[in-house]
Design a protein around this motif. Structure first.
Motif, PDB file in Angstrom:
ATOM      1  N   GLU A 254     -31.992  27.223  -3.674  1.00  6.88           N
ATOM      2  CA  GLU A 254     -33.192  28.001  -3.392  1.00  6.88           C
ATOM      3  C   GLU A 254     -33.150  28.572  -1.991  1.00  6.88           C
ATOM      4  OE1 GLU A 254     -36.787  25.340  -1.779  1.00  6.88           O
ATOM      5  OE2 GLU A 254     -36.247  24.834  -3.838  1.00  6.88           O
ATOM      6  N   GLY A 255     -33.990  29.580  -1.752  1.00  7.59           N
ATOM      7  CA  GLY A 255     -34.048  30.205  -0.450  1.00  7.59           C
ATOM      8  C   GLY A 255     -35.139  31.260  -0.404  1.00  7.59           C
ATOM      9  N   PRO A 256     -35.371  31.848   0.761  1.00 10.50           N
ATOM     10  CA  PRO A 256     -36.421  32.858   0.911  1.00 10.50           C
ATOM     11  C   PRO A 256     -36.008  34.237   0.403  1.00 10.50           C
ATOM     12  CG  PRO A 256     -35.344  32.491   3.000  1.00 10.50           C
ATOM     13  CD  PRO A 256     -34.756  31.492   2.046  1.00 10.50           C
ATOM     14  N   SER A 257     -34.787  34.369  -0.079  1.00  7.14           N
ATOM     15  CA  SER A 257     -34.323  35.641  -0.639  1.00  7.14           C
ATOM     16  C   SER A 257     -33.388  35.346  -1.801  1.00  7.14           C
ATOM     17  CB  SER A 257     -33.580  36.468   0.409  1.00  7.14           C
ATOM     18  OG  SER A 257     -32.344  35.856   0.743  1.00  7.14           O
ATOM     19  N   LYS A 258     -33.207  36.362  -2.657  1.00  8.07           N
ATOM     20  CA  LYS A 258     -32.289  36.224  -3.784  1.00  8.07           C
ATOM     21  C   LYS A 258     -30.885  35.901  -3.289  1.00  8.07           C
ATOM     22  CE  LYS A 258     -30.089  39.021  -7.406  1.00  8.07           C
ATOM     23  NZ  LYS A 258     -30.051  40.343  -8.072  1.00  8.07           N
ATOM     24  N   LYS A 259     -30.453  36.590  -2.260  1.00  8.71           N
ATOM     25  CA  LYS A 259     -29.104  36.405  -1.732  1.00  8.71           C
ATOM     26  C   LYS A 259     -28.876  34.971  -1.272  1.00  8.71           C
ATOM     27  CE  LYS A 259     -25.966  38.172   1.835  1.00  8.71           C
ATOM     28  NZ  LYS A 259     -25.811  39.166   2.947  1.00  8.71           N
ATOM     29  N   GLN A 260     -29.837  34.422  -0.527  1.00  9.54           N
ATOM     30  CA  GLN A 260     -29.667  33.079   0.000  1.00  9.54           C
ATOM     31  C   GLN A 260     -29.743  32.030  -1.105  1.00  9.54           C
ATOM     32  OE1 GLN A 260     -31.965  32.213   3.534  1.00  9.54           O
ATOM     33  NE2 GLN A 260     -31.655  34.252   4.348  1.00  9.54           N
ATOM     34  N   ALA A 261     -30.605  32.257  -2.088  1.00  3.77           N
ATOM     35  CA  ALA A 261     -30.695  31.310  -3.199  1.00  3.77           C
ATOM     36  C   ALA A 261     -29.390  31.276  -3.991  1.00  3.77           C
ATOM     37  CB  ALA A 261     -31.866  31.687  -4.109  1.00  3.77           C
ATOM     38  N   GLU A 262     -28.830  32.440  -4.276  1.00  3.64           N
ATOM     39  CA  GLU A 262     -27.577  32.499  -5.020  1.00  3.64           C
ATOM     40  C   GLU A 262     -26.429  31.905  -4.215  1.00  3.64           C
ATOM     41  OE1 GLU A 262     -27.060  36.555  -6.221  1.00  3.64           O
ATOM     42  OE2 GLU A 262     -28.351  36.315  -7.985  1.00  3.64           O
ATOM     43  N   ALA A 263     -26.425  32.146  -2.902  1.00  2.00           N
ATOM     44  CA  ALA A 263     -25.377  31.571  -2.060  1.00  2.00           C
ATOM     45  C   ALA A 263     -25.459  30.051  -2.051  1.00  2.00           C
ATOM     46  CB  ALA A 263     -25.483  32.119  -0.642  1.00  2.00           C
ATOM     47  N   SER A 264     -26.680  29.533  -1.993  1.00  2.00           N
ATOM     48  CA  SER A 264     -26.867  28.084  -2.011  1.00  2.00           C
ATOM     49  C   SER A 264     -26.384  27.489  -3.331  1.00  2.00           C
ATOM     50  CB  SER A 264     -28.342  27.751  -1.797  1.00  2.00           C
ATOM     51  OG  SER A 264     -28.567  26.360  -1.866  1.00  2.00           O
ATOM     52  N   ALA A 265     -26.723  28.137  -4.432  1.00  2.00           N
ATOM     53  CA  ALA A 265     -26.268  27.662  -5.739  1.00  2.00           C
ATOM     54  C   ALA A 265     -24.744  27.717  -5.837  1.00  2.00           C
ATOM     55  CB  ALA A 265     -26.900  28.497  -6.846  1.00  2.00           C
ATOM     56  N   ALA A 266     -24.162  28.791  -5.323  1.00  2.00           N
ATOM     57  CA  ALA A 266     -22.705  28.943  -5.372  1.00  2.00           C
ATOM     58  C   ALA A 266     -22.003  27.850  -4.574  1.00  2.00           C
ATOM     59  CB  ALA A 266     -22.306  30.319  -4.846  1.00  2.00           C
ATOM     60  N   ARG A 267     -22.552  27.478  -3.415  1.00  4.01           N
ATOM     61  CA  ARG A 267     -21.949  26.404  -2.618  1.00  4.01           C
ATOM     62  C   ARG A 267     -21.945  25.093  -3.385  1.00  4.01           C
ATOM     63  NH1 ARG A 267     -24.473  29.085   1.734  1.00  4.01           N
ATOM     64  NH2 ARG A 267     -26.375  27.852   1.526  1.00  4.01           N
TER      65      ARG A 267
ATOM     66  N   THR B 100     -18.168  34.752  -3.573  1.00  2.08           N
ATOM     67  CA  THR B 100     -16.795  35.204  -3.779  1.00  2.08           C
ATOM     68  C   THR B 100     -15.852  34.015  -3.941  1.00  2.08           C
ATOM     69  OG1 THR B 100     -17.159  37.242  -2.539  1.00  2.08           O
ATOM     70  CG2 THR B 100     -14.882  36.509  -2.785  1.00  2.08           C
ATOM     71  N   SER B 101     -16.054  32.992  -3.105  1.00  7.14           N
ATOM     72  CA  SER B 101     -15.191  31.813  -3.179  1.00  7.14           C
ATOM     73  C   SER B 101     -15.328  31.120  -4.531  1.00  7.14           C
ATOM     74  CB  SER B 101     -15.541  30.838  -2.052  1.00  7.14           C
ATOM     75  OG  SER B 101     -15.266  31.417  -0.797  1.00  7.14           O
ATOM     76  N   LEU B 102     -16.555  31.027  -5.045  1.00  2.00           N
ATOM     77  CA  LEU B 102     -16.763  30.404  -6.351  1.00  2.00           C
ATOM     78  C   LEU B 102     -16.095  31.219  -7.450  1.00  2.00           C
ATOM     79  CD1 LEU B 102     -18.038  28.300  -8.214  1.00  2.00           C
ATOM     80  CD2 LEU B 102     -20.131  29.693  -8.221  1.00  2.00           C
ATOM     81  N   GLN B 103     -16.228  32.520  -7.375  1.00  2.00           N
ATOM     82  CA  GLN B 103     -15.616  33.381  -8.390  1.00  2.00           C
ATOM     83  C   GLN B 103     -14.098  33.254  -8.371  1.00  2.00           C
ATOM     84  OE1 GLN B 103     -17.288  37.272  -8.713  1.00  2.00           O
ATOM     85  NE2 GLN B 103     -15.481  38.166  -9.646  1.00  2.00           N
ATOM     86  N   GLU B 104     -13.513  33.201  -7.180  1.00  5.21           N
ATOM     87  CA  GLU B 104     -12.062  33.065  -7.071  1.00  5.21           C
ATOM     88  C   GLU B 104     -11.587  31.712  -7.599  1.00  5.21           C
ATOM     89  OE1 GLU B 104     -11.315  33.784  -2.969  1.00  5.21           O
ATOM     90  OE2 GLU B 104     -11.371  35.982  -3.165  1.00  5.21           O
ATOM     91  N   LEU B 105     -12.350  30.650  -7.292  1.00  8.35           N
ATOM     92  CA  LEU B 105     -11.977  29.324  -7.776  1.00  8.35           C
ATOM     93  C   LEU B 105     -12.080  29.250  -9.296  1.00  8.35           C
ATOM     94  CD1 LEU B 105     -11.168  26.407  -7.222  1.00  8.35           C
ATOM     95  CD2 LEU B 105     -13.600  25.869  -6.913  1.00  8.35           C
ATOM     96  N   ALA B 106     -13.144  29.828  -9.842  1.00  9.21           N
ATOM     97  CA  ALA B 106     -13.306  29.837 -11.299  1.00  9.21           C
ATOM     98  C   ALA B 106     -12.145  30.578 -11.963  1.00  9.21           C
ATOM     99  CB  ALA B 106     -14.632  30.487 -11.675  1.00  9.21           C
ATOM    100  N   GLY B 107     -11.772  31.719 -11.395  1.00  6.21           N
ATOM    101  CA  GLY B 107     -10.649  32.475 -11.942  1.00  6.21           C
ATOM    102  C   GLY B 107      -9.356  31.714 -11.855  1.00  6.21           C
ATOM    103  N   HIS B 108      -9.153  31.008 -10.738  1.00  7.09           N
ATOM    104  CA  HIS B 108      -7.929  30.222 -10.552  1.00  7.09           C
ATOM    105  C   HIS B 108      -7.826  29.114 -11.589  1.00  7.09           C
ATOM    106  CE1 HIS B 108      -4.585  28.348  -8.437  1.00  7.09           C
ATOM    107  NE2 HIS B 108      -5.236  27.190  -8.460  1.00  7.09           N
ATOM    108  N   GLN B 109      -8.977  28.584 -12.013  1.00  2.00           N
ATOM    109  CA  GLN B 109      -8.992  27.505 -12.997  1.00  2.00           C
ATOM    110  C   GLN B 109      -9.116  28.021 -14.424  1.00  2.00           C
ATOM    111  OE1 GLN B 109     -11.648  24.283 -12.111  1.00  2.00           O
ATOM    112  NE2 GLN B 109     -10.898  24.024 -10.031  1.00  2.00           N
ATOM    113  N   GLY B 110      -9.013  29.336 -14.604  1.00  2.00           N
ATOM    114  CA  GLY B 110      -9.033  29.903 -15.937  1.00  2.00           C
ATOM    115  C   GLY B 110     -10.412  29.938 -16.573  1.00  2.00           C
ATOM    116  N   LEU B 111     -11.459  29.974 -15.741  1.00  2.00           N
ATOM    117  CA  LEU B 111     -12.829  29.976 -16.243  1.00  2.00           C
ATOM    118  C   LEU B 111     -13.436  31.374 -16.171  1.00  2.00           C
ATOM    119  CD1 LEU B 111     -13.987  26.694 -14.459  1.00  2.00           C
ATOM    120  CD2 LEU B 111     -13.207  26.962 -16.828  1.00  2.00           C
TER     121      LEU B 111
END
Length: 250
Positions: free
Chosen positions: A215-228, A165-176
């Motif tokens: 990467e991570g042991p689940s889809k959720k954790q892998a995506e969260a790691s990439a987002a960070r 969510t934080s990545l999505q909000e930052l991208a939107g704030h920067q017009g991406l």
């Protein structure tokens, strides 16, 4: 003769300020990778299941009583942040938990002692062991000692609390454009590894501004790691709008 584990276990219990029987503590520290290499001995996964429930209840009651003016939605967000993998791993690192975990050789060689997922799961297993070995009051007190200091400073974790969510909000704030994730998986069913790659692009040109992998042991954790990772890169980079510096790919 006192075993090495009993000595090490006593050191960990001193840091936790709780008394748990040696057999329960040993079980709480046994990762499935160790079990697979040692005759399929019991793992900490059942204790993890128990500890997760105890953690959630203790944190929920603490937030409800400590913050009487917070609305339900805010309480839910605060709870999610405090029981997250990132928060638990941070707590685990603070007490040096990684050095006590019983890991298989493969996990040992790939940095398992500092993997957020392993640390968080082990932390929950210890909470479960404390409930069985020391009682519900002691288990709740343990949770509050470990977690309560974070309750008044959720910003301590920043992006880690809700990275996508934080990545999505930052991208939107920067017009991406909204981040797009691609996912792959590998490994046997009992030890899956998911790798997520996230792309943040400019609208119209579709040029990639930031890409990151986690990467991570689940889809959720892998995506969260990439987002960070992407959030950190996007935060550090010049503003990614039309005036941003740096070449844009075509």
């Amino acid at each position: 003769m006192v075993s090495t584990f009993e000595t090490d276990g006593s050191l960990l219990l001193a840091r936790l300020e709780i008394d748990i029987p040696t057999d329960l503590l040993e079980l709480a520290l046994t990762h499935r990778s160790y079990s697979y290499e040692h005759g399929a001995i019991p793992t900490n996964e059942r204790l993890e299941f128990l500890g997760d429930s105890i953690l959630g209840q203790a944190v929920t009651v603490m937030l409800y009583t400590r913050f009487p003016d917070l609305e339900e939605g805010d309480l839910a967000k605060r709870r999610a942040s405090l029981v997250s993998t990132v928060a638990l791993a941070e707590i685990a690192r603070g007490i040096g938990l990684g050095s006590f975990v019983r890991l298989g050789r493969g996990e040992e060689l790939t940095g398992g002692r500092d993997k957020a997922s392993i640390l968080a799961d082990t932390m929950e297993a210890i909470i479960g062991a404390s409930y069985l070995g020391a009682g519900p009051d002691a288990a709740t007190a343990l949770v509050l000692r470990l977690v309560a200091p974070l309750a008044t400073a959720p910003g301590h974790f920043g992006i880690s609390m809700d990275p996508k969510t934080s990545l999505q909000e930052l991208a939107g704030h920067q017009g991406l454009s909204a981040p797009v994730y691609e996912l792959t998986e590998s490994g046997p069913d009992h030890q899956k590894v998911f790798v997520a790659t996230v792309f943040v692009r400019r609208p119209k040109t579709d040029a990639v501004v930031v890409t990151a992998t986690g990467e991570g042991p689940s889809k959720k954790q892998a995506e969260a790691s990439a987002a960070r990772q992407a959030f950190a890169a996007l935060s550090a980079a010049p503003q990614a709008g039309p005036a941003a510096s740096g070449p844009a790919s075509s």
